[in-house]
Scaffold this motif. Structure first.
Motif, PDB file in Angstrom:
ATOM      1  N   LYS A 150       0.837  -1.213   0.000  1.00 64.57           N
ATOM      2  CA  LYS A 150       0.000   0.000   0.000  1.00 64.57           C
ATOM      3  C   LYS A 150       0.861   1.248   0.000  1.00 64.57           C
ATOM      4  O   LYS A 150       2.013   1.221   0.453  1.00 64.57           O
ATOM      5  CB  LYS A 150      -0.856   0.053   1.279  1.00 64.57           C
ATOM      6  N   CYS A 151       0.262   2.326  -0.465  1.00 55.15           N
ATOM      7  CA  CYS A 151       0.856   3.648  -0.303  1.00 55.15           C
ATOM      8  C   CYS A 151      -0.145   4.469   0.493  1.00 55.15           C
ATOM      9  O   CYS A 151      -1.356   4.335   0.296  1.00 55.15           O
ATOM     10  CB  CYS A 151       1.085   4.318  -1.654  1.00 55.15           C
ATOM     11  N   GLU A 152       0.364   5.296   1.399  1.00 52.04           N
ATOM     12  CA  GLU A 152      -0.518   6.115   2.229  1.00 52.04           C
ATOM     13  C   GLU A 152      -0.029   7.545   2.223  1.00 52.04           C
ATOM     14  O   GLU A 152       1.170   7.789   2.367  1.00 52.04           O
ATOM     15  CB  GLU A 152      -0.471   5.628   3.693  1.00 52.04           C
ATOM     16  N   TRP A 153      -0.956   8.457   2.091  1.00 51.88           N
ATOM     17  CA  TRP A 153      -0.609   9.877   2.189  1.00 51.88           C
ATOM     18  C   TRP A 153      -1.146  10.421   3.503  1.00 51.88           C
ATOM     19  O   TRP A 153      -2.323  10.252   3.816  1.00 51.88           O
ATOM     20  CB  TRP A 153      -1.184  10.680   1.023  1.00 51.88           C
ATOM     21  N   HIS A 154      -0.272  11.031   4.289  1.00 48.92           N
ATOM     22  CA  HIS A 154      -0.681  11.647   5.551  1.00 48.92           C
ATOM     23  C   HIS A 154      -0.422  13.147   5.491  1.00 48.92           C
ATOM     24  O   HIS A 154       0.730  13.555   5.435  1.00 48.92           O
ATOM     25  CB  HIS A 154       0.104  11.049   6.727  1.00 48.92           C
ATOM     26  N   VAL A 168      -5.318   6.166   1.255  1.00 45.64           N
ATOM     27  CA  VAL A 168      -4.606   4.904   1.011  1.00 45.64           C
ATOM     28  C   VAL A 168      -4.878   4.444  -0.407  1.00 45.64           C
ATOM     29  O   VAL A 168      -5.987   4.613  -0.920  1.00 45.64           O
ATOM     30  CB  VAL A 168      -5.075   3.816   1.996  1.00 45.64           C
ATOM     31  N   THR A 169      -3.860   3.858  -1.046  1.00 48.15           N
ATOM     32  CA  THR A 169      -4.067   3.267  -2.369  1.00 48.15           C
ATOM     33  C   THR A 169      -3.195   2.027  -2.501  1.00 48.15           C
ATOM     34  O   THR A 169      -2.199   1.888  -1.785  1.00 48.15           O
ATOM     35  CB  THR A 169      -3.749   4.290  -3.483  1.00 48.15           C
ATOM     36  N   ASP A 170      -3.581   1.137  -3.402  1.00 53.03           N
ATOM     37  CA  ASP A 170      -2.753  -0.052  -3.633  1.00 53.03           C
ATOM     38  C   ASP A 170      -1.477   0.355  -4.366  1.00 53.03           C
ATOM     39  O   ASP A 170      -1.530   1.144  -5.299  1.00 53.03           O
ATOM     40  CB  ASP A 170      -3.505  -1.063  -4.510  1.00 53.03           C
ATOM     41  N   ALA A 171      -0.352  -0.221  -3.948  1.00 59.90           N
ATOM     42  CA  ALA A 171       0.907   0.030  -4.657  1.00 59.90           C
ATOM     43  C   ALA A 171       0.935  -0.865  -5.893  1.00 59.90           C
ATOM     44  O   ALA A 171       0.578  -2.032  -5.821  1.00 59.90           O
ATOM     45  CB  ALA A 171       2.080  -0.306  -3.748  1.00 59.90           C
ATOM     46  N   PHE A 208       3.881   7.316   2.882  1.00 59.47           N
ATOM     47  CA  PHE A 208       4.353   6.082   3.520  1.00 59.47           C
ATOM     48  C   PHE A 208       4.048   4.894   2.613  1.00 59.47           C
ATOM     49  O   PHE A 208       3.099   4.934   1.832  1.00 59.47           O
ATOM     50  CB  PHE A 208       3.623   5.854   4.847  1.00 59.47           C
ATOM     51  N   MET A 209       4.836   3.838   2.750  1.00 59.98           N
ATOM     52  CA  MET A 209       4.532   2.587   2.053  1.00 59.98           C
ATOM     53  C   MET A 209       4.389   1.473   3.086  1.00 59.98           C
ATOM     54  O   MET A 209       5.102   1.457   4.088  1.00 59.98           O
ATOM     55  CB  MET A 209       5.667   2.190   1.099  1.00 59.98           C
ATOM     56  N   THR A 210       3.470   0.543   2.810  1.00 58.84           N
ATOM     57  CA  THR A 210       3.358  -0.648   3.641  1.00 58.84           C
ATOM     58  C   THR A 210       4.144  -1.759   2.950  1.00 58.84           C
ATOM     59  O   THR A 210       3.759  -2.237   1.889  1.00 58.84           O
ATOM     60  CB  THR A 210       1.883  -1.067   3.791  1.00 58.84           C
ATOM     61  N   VAL A 211       5.263  -2.112   3.569  1.00 54.72           N
ATOM     62  CA  VAL A 211       6.204  -3.052   2.951  1.00 54.72           C
ATOM     63  C   VAL A 211       6.080  -4.403   3.639  1.00 54.72           C
ATOM     64  O   VAL A 211       5.938  -4.466   4.865  1.00 54.72           O
ATOM     65  CB  VAL A 211       7.650  -2.514   3.110  1.00 54.72           C
ATOM     66  N   SER A 212       6.136  -5.458   2.869  1.00 53.32           N
ATOM     67  CA  SER A 212       6.096  -6.800   3.436  1.00 53.32           C
ATOM     68  C   SER A 212       7.313  -7.024   4.331  1.00 53.32           C
ATOM     69  O   SER A 212       8.431  -6.715   3.945  1.00 53.32           O
ATOM     70  CB  SER A 212       6.092  -7.830   2.306  1.00 53.32           C
ATOM     71  N   ALA A 213       7.076  -7.576   5.531  1.00 56.95           N
ATOM     72  CA  ALA A 213       8.197  -7.754   6.455  1.00 56.95           C
ATOM     73  C   ALA A 213       8.282  -9.169   6.997  1.00 56.95           C
ATOM     74  O   ALA A 213       9.066  -9.456   7.887  1.00 56.95           O
ATOM     75  CB  ALA A 213       8.076  -6.764   7.607  1.00 56.95           C
ATOM     76  N   VAL A 223       6.716   2.463   6.199  1.00 60.00           N
ATOM     77  CA  VAL A 223       7.939   3.256   6.111  1.00 60.00           C
ATOM     78  C   VAL A 223       7.688   4.584   5.410  1.00 60.00           C
ATOM     79  O   VAL A 223       6.928   4.666   4.454  1.00 60.00           O
ATOM     80  CB  VAL A 223       9.063   2.477   5.387  1.00 60.00           C
ATOM     81  N   LEU A 224       8.374   5.579   5.908  1.00 54.45           N
ATOM     82  CA  LEU A 224       8.274   6.921   5.332  1.00 54.45           C
ATOM     83  C   LEU A 224       9.155   6.986   4.101  1.00 54.45           C
ATOM     84  O   LEU A 224      10.344   6.663   4.164  1.00 54.45           O
ATOM     85  CB  LEU A 224       8.762   7.943   6.373  1.00 54.45           C
TER      86      LEU A 224
END
Ligand SMILES: *[C@@H]1O[C@H](CO)[C@@H](O)[C@H](O)[C@H]1NC(C)=O
Ligand SMILES: *[C@@H]1O[C@H](CO)[C@@H](O)[C@H](O)[C@H]1NC(C)=O
Ligand SMILES: *[C@@H]1O[C@H](CO)[C@@H](O)[C@H](O)[C@H]1NC(C)=O
Ligand SMILES: *[C@@H]1O[C@H](CO)[C@@H](O)[C@H](O)[C@H]1NC(C)=O
Ligand SMILES: *[C@@H]1O[C@H](CO)[C@@H](O)[C@H](O)[C@H]1NC(C)=O
Ligand SMILES: *[C@@H]1O[C@H](CO)[C@@H](O)[C@H](O)[C@H]1NC(C)=O
Length: 521
Positions: A150-154, A168-171, A208-213, A223-224
């Motif tokens: 995901k990508c998120e704008w704050h 929020v949007t899908d990466a 920000f991105m939601t990265v697989s961990a 992550v920013l």
């Protein structure tokens, strides 16, 4: 027919069974281990440096104490089958010789290199609602997982105002498939396209991105990747309506090892003359630009013509040729709103063209195409003209022989328009129309450009000139030697014919840059 069908089902069943019991657990186990060992997404490059956590090969046994805390962190499950079996069979085990005793405690010992999901290098705002994040991803991890979800704008909270909700949007992942020789990492560009404009008010904000961990759904980290100050995005978008700052940009391959600074200086002077209207050069330094090399380039650095991007840690994320493709793609996004045209070739390649047209005219003619590609003509390094006592010619000005036709490794293609890697082609792009590129061709879009006949425009290539210990000009002749005489005198020269295009332009370029160079040399 029935028998055949049964055989096929039997085979499929066996394969599935085999995969389930051996391949998948073993392979997934390895990947799981790698991902778990890296719960920080490293940033490559100028934002901040990161050293991957290395797990030693001699981890003491007591380190493997089960971690019963739930949540993140490293966990090692030691309640494996060895332990249970051993306690149930304690009596039986005690009765066999000590040397043959099964170990009742075991552990996983990692060796080699951990694979990171996504290694971020740079982030660019493309438009009011689109961002691109350029990085690399491990090919193995990518096989099992999506690097970024995901990508998120704050929005930045404004003093006194209520907090605005984030978007929020899908990466969308972009992978480059061309010119990626097998290595651990390959280029991955994250396309964050939001449904509406973000950050276009006055308040600034963060991407920000939601990265697989990790291996389980929800094992992610946020992550920013980009931050904007108040009005920054508005201002950047406003500038897009103005003329582009440069007509040309050049993106160089990574500079490593022993950089031949004087040769690259010749290259700079030549291309500065070629692109004299307005140009900016980008060099990527992965350790080759030492202080003394930097000093040689200083006329260009100090006049705002050259930017050196220092990247110290790329070797921790092994990819083909010092991450060349990462830098190509970074530079493509970097120059999108900086130059009308962006070139990507090497320091042993000199752009030249038919004298019947100028570069400006040629590019104007193709102003609607996303890219143009150029063939490669190999020059001779060994035949050179004599050194004239009064002359101050640079080595390149004495190399006046080149192969009779362009390089092409495909015998069935016309060497003059031999495309992609087969013709060792390089290219120039309109960076607003191209979103990903390889070394010899573009990736997005793949088609729609023009492969120019090498008789119109090409790169004269001096192969091996940049390598350590290459000797050039081992065979010298009088500049006015007739070609028949040369062929008679040195039969192996019959591969070549006279090509003065580069030396003539080089002479003019030296005059053009005389003042620039005089101030420093
Ligand atoms: C104990 O060991 C024997 C052979 O060594 C094995 O056949 C048996 O299954 C084991 N028992 C248990 C409970 O694991
Ligand atoms: C495992 O082996 C060690 C030493 O060999 C012993 O001290 C320990 O009690 C054993 N643990 C179990 C659960 O059998
Ligand atoms: C980025 O994603 C958007 C939304 O899926 C898509 O329309 C666009 O074509 C993508 N851009 C590139 C360069 O892949
Ligand atoms: C050239 O030699 C230097 C030192 O002798 C070495 O560090 C460098 O890697 C070499 N470069 C290449 C391209 O082999
Ligand atoms: C390219 O140019 C060369 C030299 O002028 C010519 O011989 C050849 O036919 C041209 N090829 C094509 C496909 O136009
Ligand atoms: C090359 O030959 C010409 C005569 O053919 C002579 O005038 C000239 O000096 C020669 N050049 C050198 C560098 O020897």
């Amino acid at each position: 027919m029935k028998k055949y069908a049964r055989n096929v089902w039997h085979k499929i069943f066996t394969i599935v069974l085999f995969a389930l019991f051996f391949q998948v657990p073993i392979f997934y186990g390895l990947v799981k281990l790698s991902i778990v060992s890296c719960n920080v997404m490293p940033t490559l490059g100028s934002i901040h440096t990161f050293s991957p956590r290395r797990v030693g090969t001699t981890t003491p046994v007591h380190d493997a104490t089960p971690d019963l805390h739930s949540g993140t962190g490293q966990k090692r499950d030691i309640k494996g089958s060895h332990l249970n079996q051993a306690s149930a069979n304690a009596t039986a085990v005690n009765s066999i010789p000590a040397s043959a005793k099964m170990q009742n405690l075991s552990q996983l010992r990692p060796h080699g290199h951990a694979h990171f999901t996504f290694v971020q290098f740079s982030s660019y705002r493309e438009s009011p609602r689109v961002f691109f994040v350029v990085g690399v991803t491990s090919v193995v991890v990518r096989e099992f997982d999506l690097p970024v979800y995901k990508c998120e704008w704050h929005p930045k909270p404004n003093r006194g105002e209520p907090l605005q909700p984030s978007k929020v949007t899908d990466a969308k992942m972009i992978y480059v498939y061309f010119d990626q020789m097998p290595r651990i990492y390959v280029v991955a560009i994250v396309n964050c396209t939001f449904e509406d404009d973000v950050g276009m008010g006055e308040e600034g904000g963060s991407l920000f991105m939601t990265v697989s961990a990790g291996p389980h759904p929800g094992d992610t980290e946020k992550v920013l990747v980009l931050q904007e100050q108040n009005d920054e995005a508005k201002e950047a978008m406003r500038k897009r309506d103005q003329p582009l700052p440069f007509k040309y940009a050049f993106c160089g391959p990574p500079m490593h090892g022993n950089v031949k600074a004087e040769w690259v200086l010749q290259w700079l002077v030549y291309h500065h003359y070629l692109w004299r209207d307005s140009v900016h050069f980008f060099f990527y330094n992965v350790g080759g630009i030492t202080n003394s090399v930097r000093q040689v380039f200083s006329p260009f650095i100090n006049n705002g013509l050259l930017t050196i991007v220092d990247v110290e840690d790329q070797k921790d994320y092994p990819s083909w040729y010092f991450n060349q493709l990462l830098f190509i793609n970074d530079c493509l996004h970097r120059t999108r709103y900086l130059s009308s045209w962006t070139f990507f070739h090497d320091f042993d390649e000199f752009f030249t063209m038919s004298s019947s047209i100028t570069l400006d005219k040629l590019l104007d003619e193709y102003k609607d195409v996303p890219y143009l590609t150029f063939g490669s003509l190999r020059a001779s390094l060994w035949i050179c003209t004599d050194v004239h006592p009064e002359s101050s010619e640079w080595p390149l000005q004495r190399m006046r022989w080149a192969e009779k036709q362009p390089f092409c490794s495909a015998p069935d293609q016309d060497p003059w328009i031999c495309i992609h890697g087969k013709g060792a082609r390089k290219y120039v792009v309109n960076p607003r129309k191209v979103f990903a590129g390889g070394v010899h061709r573009t990736a997005i879009p793949e088609e729609g450009g023009v492969n120019l006949n090498a008789s119109i425009a090409r790169l004269n290539h001096y192969p091996g000139m940049l390598a350590n210990g290459t000797t050039s000009c081992s065979f010298t002749v009088n500049v006015s030697i007739p070609i028949e005489l040369l062929y008679q005198y040195a039969p192996s020269s019959q591969l070549y014919e006279r090509d003065d295009s580069i030396p003539i332009q080089m002479g003019k370029a030296r005059e053009f840059d005389a003042e620039l160079l005089a101030a420093y040399l």
